[in-house]
Write a protein that holds these residues in place. Structure first.
Motif, short mmCIF file in Angstrom:
data_model
loop_
_atom_site.label_atom_id
_atom_site.label_comp_id
_atom_site.label_asym_id
_atom_site.label_seq_id
_atom_site.Cartn_x
_atom_site.Cartn_y
_atom_site.Cartn_z
N GLY A 207 0.80 -1.22 0.00
CA GLY A 207 0.00 0.00 0.00
C GLY A 207 0.83 1.26 0.00
O GLY A 207 0.43 2.29 -0.56
N LEU A 208 2.01 1.22 0.63
CA LEU A 208 2.85 2.41 0.75
C LEU A 208 4.29 2.00 0.96
O LEU A 208 4.58 1.06 1.70
CB LEU A 208 2.39 3.27 1.94
N VAL A 209 5.19 2.73 0.31
CA VAL A 209 6.63 2.56 0.48
C VAL A 209 7.18 3.83 1.12
O VAL A 209 6.91 4.94 0.65
CB VAL A 209 7.33 2.30 -0.86
N TYR A 231 4.47 6.22 -2.54
CA TYR A 231 5.70 6.37 -1.76
C TYR A 231 5.77 7.74 -1.09
O TYR A 231 5.18 8.73 -1.54
CB TYR A 231 6.94 6.17 -2.65
N ILE A 232 6.48 7.76 0.03
CA ILE A 232 6.95 8.99 0.67
C ILE A 232 8.42 8.74 0.99
O ILE A 232 8.76 7.77 1.68
CB ILE A 232 6.19 9.31 1.97
N MET A 233 9.29 9.61 0.50
CA MET A 233 10.72 9.39 0.67
C MET A 233 11.38 10.69 1.12
O MET A 233 11.06 11.77 0.60
CB MET A 233 11.33 8.93 -0.66
N ALA A 234 12.26 10.58 2.10
CA ALA A 234 13.02 11.76 2.51
C ALA A 234 13.95 12.17 1.38
O ALA A 234 14.59 11.33 0.74
CB ALA A 234 13.82 11.45 3.77
N VAL A 306 9.61 13.77 -0.71
CA VAL A 306 9.00 13.69 -2.03
C VAL A 306 7.96 12.57 -2.00
O VAL A 306 8.18 11.52 -1.37
CB VAL A 306 10.07 13.43 -3.12
N THR A 307 6.83 12.80 -2.66
CA THR A 307 5.74 11.82 -2.61
C THR A 307 4.89 11.90 -3.87
O THR A 307 4.89 12.92 -4.57
CB THR A 307 4.84 12.07 -1.37
N ASN A 308 4.21 10.81 -4.16
CA ASN A 308 3.21 10.81 -5.24
C ASN A 308 1.80 10.71 -4.68
O ASN A 308 0.84 10.47 -5.42
CB ASN A 308 3.48 9.69 -6.24
N LEU A 309 1.65 10.87 -3.35
CA LEU A 309 0.34 10.84 -2.72
C LEU A 309 -0.32 12.22 -2.81
O LEU A 309 0.34 13.25 -2.64
CB LEU A 309 0.46 10.44 -1.25
N ASP A 310 -1.62 12.21 -3.04
CA ASP A 310 -2.38 13.45 -3.10
C ASP A 310 -3.17 13.60 -1.81
O ASP A 310 -4.39 13.44 -1.76
CB ASP A 310 -3.32 13.42 -4.32
N LEU A 311 -2.45 13.91 -0.73
CA LEU A 311 -3.03 14.06 0.59
C LEU A 311 -2.61 15.40 1.17
O LEU A 311 -1.61 15.99 0.74
CB LEU A 311 -2.58 12.92 1.51
N PRO A 312 -3.34 15.92 2.19
CA PRO A 312 -2.93 17.17 2.83
C PRO A 312 -1.52 17.08 3.41
O PRO A 312 -1.04 15.99 3.77
CB PRO A 312 -3.98 17.35 3.94
N LEU A 313 -0.88 18.23 3.52
CA LEU A 313 0.52 18.28 3.96
C LEU A 313 0.72 17.62 5.32
O LEU A 313 1.67 16.85 5.51
CB LEU A 313 0.99 19.74 4.04
#
Length: 434
Positions: A207-209, A231-234, A306-313
């Motif tokens: 579901g998420l990396v 993904y969410i990556m530093a 950096v992320t490709n999710l479309d969610l609030p900050l």
């Protein structure tokens, strides 16, 4: 002060009678039977130990406090502990060295993804959050692969630089590789991710990396996007990233001393992506993480993702922050499972023991969740004190061998409840989504 007189007894007493809990739980998993199906090194004589016995003994050594191979020798004299696990004897330090010395790159690459896939196939959990991280293991000899590289705690010392993948929902290790100490942070990361997704976690939906900045490369971002992975990556604070951050305005205040912002940014060789920036005021948040980036803003630390999710900050940042649990896992592996100390001269032998330690960690995670569900965050050190370190001995009763565990009357129903919980646990071990 009066000292008690000293006498001795030949009675075979173990200080680890509570390991009967772990033994019965391991039986429920069926992992011993699966080990027999793997291409493990076989003994060279009829008197040699079977591989599953060596591996299980190695795990037992770790669970009871061993952090070096020589420590495992202590258990060779514990006849009652042997009886609990159904063994006549236990391997010596040299047996472990010879066994792990038979592993090579090809065998490690074949066996461990199969073992991890089988393990996670027994667990009823999906839509996984997979956290990728790396760590540094300091070495004090000239073992293969130990080299001078990034080592924040022991600068100038040789080290290994392993990669690890954790599953957030289960607090388990999905995959782990050992790497030489002078390996760059991003080296082999794509291949490691591919093995994790396609072999170790085959059949599981990701579901998420989440990953730290060591994985921040255009190659890995492209790979995750082609695989349709969220993904969410530093992000690494390269000069062009810093310049873009410095130009931001209209910050959103989240809490005292914490501001959020976002930008669309692309490197020279990359495509535009969404970046979340967190600014922390040092005066209000003196212990907050992040980096001091600008002479113009000396009172702030910054983090960037950096992320490709479309969610609030705020949701993006909060979701990434829960990744810190994998740092706790690495800490426990080092402090309680001897991750830094089980080391052999041969690199692939060290990696084999390293990856078997991960399985020992996973088994304990499974145990504390399903057998001790009211205490499933306890570390191995805590479990050892409260559950495993119980005096016990073996007696013959009505022509049957019985294990006597020294436990106050008031605590016996508690112990019986754990045994009953284990008896009712069997694959698939289903994790609640609640």
């Amino acid at each position: 002060m009066v000292n008690l007189p000293i006498e001795y007894s030949d009675k075979q007493v173990t200080p680890f009678g509570g390991m009967s809990l772990m033994k019965r739980f391991v039986d429920q998993t069926g992992i011993r039977d699966y080990l027999q199906k793997l291409d493990l090194p076989q003994p060279g004589s009829n008197r040699g130990y079977c591989p599953e016995h060596i591996i299980e003994s190695f795990w037992l050594g770790i669970w009871t406090g061993a952090s070096r191979y020589i420590h495992c020798d202590w258990l060779r004299y514990d006849q009652t502990l042997h009886a609990i696990f159904g063994w006549d004897k236990m391997p010596s330090q040299s047996t472990y060295s010879r066994f792990f010395g038979k592993f090579n790159q090809a065998r490690n690459t074949k066996i461990f993804p199969q073992l991890q896939h089988w393990f996670f196939d027994q667990i009823g959990v999906d839509n996984l959050t997979v956290d990728f991280d790396s760590t540094v293991i300091t070495r004090y000899g000239d073992q293969q692969g130990s080299a001078k590289g990034y080592n924040p705690n022991k600068k100038g010392r040789n080290s290994h630089h392993p990669l690890m993948a954790f599953v957030g929902q289960t607090r388990m290790v999905a995959n782990a590789w050992l790497r030489p100490g002078n390996t760059a942070d991003s080296s082999s990361c794509k291949t490691f991710m591919q093995e994790t997704f396609n072999e170790a976690l085959k059949g599981k939906r990701i579901g998420l990396v989440r990953a730290d900045s060591g994985f921040y490369t255009e190659e890995l971002l492209d790979y995750l996007e082609k695989e349709n992975q969220n993904y969410i990556m530093a992000a690494r604070m390269y000069p062009n990233v810093k310049s873009a951050v410095l130009g931001l305005d209209n910050w959103m205040n989240l809490a005292k001393g914490i501001d959020l912002n976002e930008m669309v940014f692309n490197h020279l060789d990359g495509k535009p992506r969404r970046y979340i920036v967190v600014r922390k005021k040092i005066e209000d948040r003196p212990k907050a993480g992040g980096k001091l980036l600008f002479d113009e803003l000396p009172g702030y630390r910054f983090s960037c993702y950096v992320t490709n999710l479309d969610l609030p900050l705020d949701q993006i940042w909060n979701i990434y922050n829960t990744r810190a649990d994998c740092e706790n896992g690495i800490k426990e592996l080092k402090e309680d499972f001897g991750l830094e100390n089980f080391c052999l001269q041969d690199f692939w032998a060290t990696e084999a023991s390293f990856r078997f330690i991960m399985v020992a960690y996973n088994l304990l995670s499974l145990f504390r969740h399903f057998a001790l569900n009211h205490h499933n965050r306890a570390t191995l050190k805590t479990l050892r004190v409260y559950y495993f370190a119980l005096g016990a001995w073996q007696v013959n009763h009505a022509n049957k061998k019985v294990l006597k565990i020294a436990l106050p009357v008031k605590r016996r129903p508690w112990m019986d409840g754990i045994f009953a919980q284990i008896k009712n646990s069997s694959p698939p071990f289903v994790y609640s989504n609640a």
